[in-house]
Design a protein around this motif. Structure first.
Motif, PDB file in Angstrom:
ATOM      1  N   ARG A 133      41.039  59.031 -18.721  1.00 48.71           N
ATOM      2  CA  ARG A 133      40.597  58.271 -19.895  1.00 48.71           C
ATOM      3  C   ARG A 133      40.022  56.923 -19.473  1.00 48.71           C
ATOM      4  O   ARG A 133      39.007  56.472 -20.025  1.00 48.71           O
ATOM      5  CB  ARG A 133      41.776  58.068 -20.843  1.00 48.71           C
ATOM      6  CG  ARG A 133      41.414  57.317 -22.119  1.00 48.71           C
ATOM      7  CD  ARG A 133      42.606  57.223 -23.047  1.00 48.71           C
ATOM      8  NE  ARG A 133      42.262  56.508 -24.276  1.00 48.71           N
ATOM      9  CZ  ARG A 133      43.130  56.245 -25.243  1.00 48.71           C
ATOM     10  NH1 ARG A 133      44.393  56.652 -25.129  1.00 48.71           N
ATOM     11  NH2 ARG A 133      42.742  55.590 -26.326  1.00 48.71           N
ATOM     12  N   ALA A 134      40.652  56.298 -18.485  1.00 45.04           N
ATOM     13  CA  ALA A 134      40.170  54.998 -18.012  1.00 45.04           C
ATOM     14  C   ALA A 134      38.775  55.126 -17.403  1.00 45.04           C
ATOM     15  O   ALA A 134      37.908  54.277 -17.619  1.00 45.04           O
ATOM     16  CB  ALA A 134      41.141  54.418 -16.985  1.00 45.04           C
ATOM     17  N   GLU A 135      38.546  56.210 -16.645  1.00 43.97           N
ATOM     18  CA  GLU A 135      37.246  56.418 -16.034  1.00 43.97           C
ATOM     19  C   GLU A 135      36.187  56.693 -17.091  1.00 43.97           C
ATOM     20  O   GLU A 135      35.048  56.220 -16.984  1.00 43.97           O
ATOM     21  CB  GLU A 135      37.306  57.586 -15.042  1.00 43.97           C
ATOM     22  CG  GLU A 135      36.009  57.843 -14.283  1.00 43.97           C
ATOM     23  CD  GLU A 135      35.547  56.663 -13.465  1.00 43.97           C
ATOM     24  OE1 GLU A 135      34.318  56.498 -13.323  1.00 43.97           O
ATOM     25  OE2 GLU A 135      36.402  55.893 -12.976  1.00 43.97           O
ATOM     26  N   ARG A 136      36.558  57.441 -18.134  1.00 44.70           N
ATOM     27  CA  ARG A 136      35.611  57.706 -19.220  1.00 44.70           C
ATOM     28  C   ARG A 136      35.215  56.409 -19.910  1.00 44.70           C
ATOM     29  O   ARG A 136      34.038  56.206 -20.241  1.00 44.70           O
ATOM     30  CB  ARG A 136      36.209  58.673 -20.238  1.00 44.70           C
ATOM     31  CG  ARG A 136      36.210  60.131 -19.805  1.00 44.70           C
ATOM     32  CD  ARG A 136      36.392  61.055 -20.996  1.00 44.70           C
ATOM     33  NE  ARG A 136      37.595  60.760 -21.750  1.00 44.70           N
ATOM     34  CZ  ARG A 136      38.791  61.281 -21.493  1.00 44.70           C
ATOM     35  NH1 ARG A 136      38.932  62.132 -20.468  1.00 44.70           N
ATOM     36  NH2 ARG A 136      39.841  60.976 -22.227  1.00 44.70           N
ATOM     37  N   LYS A 137      36.184  55.517 -20.103  1.00 45.08           N
ATOM     38  CA  LYS A 137      35.883  54.235 -20.761  1.00 45.08           C
ATOM     39  C   LYS A 137      34.978  53.388 -19.877  1.00 45.08           C
ATOM     40  O   LYS A 137      34.088  52.688 -20.383  1.00 45.08           O
ATOM     41  CB  LYS A 137      37.189  53.491 -21.086  1.00 45.08           C
ATOM     42  CG  LYS A 137      38.000  54.139 -22.199  1.00 45.08           C
ATOM     43  CD  LYS A 137      39.204  53.298 -22.554  1.00 45.08           C
ATOM     44  CE  LYS A 137      38.813  52.017 -23.279  1.00 45.08           C
ATOM     45  NZ  LYS A 137      38.206  52.289 -24.590  1.00 45.08           N
ATOM     46  N   ARG A 172      29.556  51.217 -19.004  1.00 41.47           N
ATOM     47  CA  ARG A 172      28.373  51.150 -18.145  1.00 41.47           C
ATOM     48  C   ARG A 172      27.137  51.569 -18.928  1.00 41.47           C
ATOM     49  O   ARG A 172      26.098  50.920 -18.861  1.00 41.47           O
ATOM     50  CB  ARG A 172      28.573  52.055 -16.925  1.00 41.47           C
ATOM     51  CG  ARG A 172      27.425  52.011 -15.925  1.00 41.47           C
ATOM     52  CD  ARG A 172      27.705  52.966 -14.771  1.00 41.47           C
ATOM     53  NE  ARG A 172      26.628  52.981 -13.808  1.00 41.47           N
ATOM     54  CZ  ARG A 172      26.495  52.140 -12.794  1.00 41.47           C
ATOM     55  NH1 ARG A 172      27.405  51.194 -12.611  1.00 41.47           N
ATOM     56  NH2 ARG A 172      25.468  52.217 -11.969  1.00 41.47           N
ATOM     57  N   ARG A 173      27.275  52.648 -19.708  1.00 42.75           N
ATOM     58  CA  ARG A 173      26.167  53.118 -20.524  1.00 42.75           C
ATOM     59  C   ARG A 173      25.820  52.094 -21.602  1.00 42.75           C
ATOM     60  O   ARG A 173      24.635  51.865 -21.885  1.00 42.75           O
ATOM     61  CB  ARG A 173      26.561  54.451 -21.176  1.00 42.75           C
ATOM     62  CG  ARG A 173      25.509  55.118 -22.044  1.00 42.75           C
ATOM     63  CD  ARG A 173      24.398  55.657 -21.210  1.00 42.75           C
ATOM     64  NE  ARG A 173      23.191  54.863 -21.320  1.00 42.75           N
ATOM     65  CZ  ARG A 173      22.104  55.043 -20.598  1.00 42.75           C
ATOM     66  NH1 ARG A 173      22.057  56.004 -19.695  1.00 42.75           N
ATOM     67  NH2 ARG A 173      21.042  54.284 -20.765  1.00 42.75           N
ATOM     68  N   ALA A 225      22.288  47.947 -23.935  1.00 46.65           N
ATOM     69  CA  ALA A 225      22.102  46.567 -24.391  1.00 46.65           C
ATOM     70  C   ALA A 225      20.980  45.882 -23.608  1.00 46.65           C
ATOM     71  O   ALA A 225      20.175  45.133 -24.178  1.00 46.65           O
ATOM     72  CB  ALA A 225      23.404  45.783 -24.243  1.00 46.65           C
ATOM     73  N   ALA A 226      20.936  46.132 -22.304  1.00 51.15           N
ATOM     74  CA  ALA A 226      19.878  45.545 -21.484  1.00 51.15           C
ATOM     75  C   ALA A 226      18.516  46.062 -21.921  1.00 51.15           C
ATOM     76  O   ALA A 226      17.547  45.289 -22.023  1.00 51.15           O
ATOM     77  CB  ALA A 226      20.118  45.862 -20.005  1.00 51.15           C
ATOM     78  N   PHE A 256      30.202  42.185 -16.832  1.00 53.87           N
ATOM     79  CA  PHE A 256      28.881  42.713 -16.456  1.00 53.87           C
ATOM     80  C   PHE A 256      28.815  42.925 -14.949  1.00 53.87           C
ATOM     81  O   PHE A 256      28.368  43.992 -14.479  1.00 53.87           O
ATOM     82  CB  PHE A 256      27.778  41.743 -16.895  1.00 53.87           C
ATOM     83  CG  PHE A 256      26.398  42.186 -16.504  1.00 53.87           C
ATOM     84  CD1 PHE A 256      25.593  42.865 -17.387  1.00 53.87           C
ATOM     85  CD2 PHE A 256      25.905  41.916 -15.219  1.00 53.87           C
ATOM     86  CE1 PHE A 256      24.318  43.280 -17.022  1.00 53.87           C
ATOM     87  CE2 PHE A 256      24.637  42.325 -14.844  1.00 53.87           C
ATOM     88  CZ  PHE A 256      23.846  43.010 -15.749  1.00 53.87           C
ATOM     89  N   TYR A 257      29.256  41.928 -14.183  1.00 54.20           N
ATOM     90  CA  TYR A 257      29.107  41.996 -12.728  1.00 54.20           C
ATOM     91  C   TYR A 257      30.070  42.991 -12.078  1.00 54.20           C
ATOM     92  O   TYR A 257      29.913  43.290 -10.888  1.00 54.20           O
ATOM     93  CB  TYR A 257      29.284  40.607 -12.114  1.00 54.20           C
ATOM     94  CG  TYR A 257      28.109  39.698 -12.373  1.00 54.20           C
ATOM     95  CD1 TYR A 257      26.850  39.994 -11.854  1.00 54.20           C
ATOM     96  CD2 TYR A 257      28.250  38.548 -13.155  1.00 54.20           C
ATOM     97  CE1 TYR A 257      25.768  39.171 -12.098  1.00 54.20           C
ATOM     98  CE2 TYR A 257      27.172  37.712 -13.400  1.00 54.20           C
ATOM     99  CZ  TYR A 257      25.934  38.041 -12.875  1.00 54.20           C
ATOM    100  OH  TYR A 257      24.850  37.224 -13.124  1.00 54.20           O
TER     101      TYR A 257
END
Length: 208
Positions: free
Chosen positions: A10-14, A19-20, A25-26, A54-55
């Motif tokens: 679940r943490a990896e999915r979040k 990231r997406r 947004a960018a 972000f970084y």
């Protein structure tokens, strides 16, 4: 029997979702302000996240464009496998059907998010010299792939024996690029334009 693939936590999915969201947004900021006028603060503010967040995902805003180019190249080459591979057909009729499938696949790739071709064709080449070279490398890859299809047709005899494979590949890709640019403004015409492109292509390169 158990699967060898590890389930995504679940943490990896979040993390993947965030990231997406940062990429989305960018893209929105690039569309509104232009690439050079967009800062990390603009992207972070749109999402309500801190600069540090972000970084953790991207080195800078240019890193996002690199990611988009890598993803696009992988998706395009992935669409040209199995029944759509250069050596998968043996007649002109099969090549016509294959070309239609490839056109539909590429239309989906570029049509799913019109911001991608807009960024790559209009914004990315002006970012810096290295990025301009990356975009040209992408066009060279596309030309090499198209050449492979044409060379296979010449070898099997369903395309003209005197075909200038490399330059014809670049000419075909130029028509495809023109169609992609046109579809940014009139996406509803993409299918008809793709069909017209294929008719021009076949009449020009088919063996008589």
């Amino acid at each position: 029997m158990t699967s060898s693939a590890e389930p995504v936590s679940r943490a990896e999915r979040k993390k993947q979702e965030l990231r997406r969201e940062i990429i989305d947004a960018a893209f929105d900021c690039f569309a509104e302000r232009g690439y050079h006028a967009t800062g990390i603060a603009d992207v972070a503010a749109r999402l309500g996240i801190g600069h540090g967040t972000f970084y953790r995902y991207f080195q800078n805003k240019r890193d996002i464009v690199d990611h988009v180019v890598d993803d696009l190249a992988a998706r395009v080459t992935g669409a040209l496998t199995a029944e759509n591979a250069p050596d998968a057909v043996s007649t002109l009729a099969e090549y016509r059907e294959q070309s239609a499938r490839i056109g539909e696949a590429l239309g989906r790739i570029f049509g799913e998010d019109p911001r991608v071709p807009r960024l790559l064709l209009f914004e990315a080449p002006g970012i810096d010299r290295a990025m301009a070279e990356r975009i040209l490398d992408l066009f060279d890859l596309a030309a090499a792939l198209t050449s492979a299809y044409l060379a296979h047709g010449v070898e099997l005899g369903y395309l003209r024996a005197d075909l200038d494979v490399d330059n014809t590949a670049r000419a075909i890709n130029g028509m495809i690029l023109g169609t992609a640019i046109s579809s940014l403004r009139t996406p509803e015409a993409q299918a008809a334009q793709s069909e017209a492109l294929r008719r021009v292509m076949y009449d020009g390169i088919a063996a008589r």
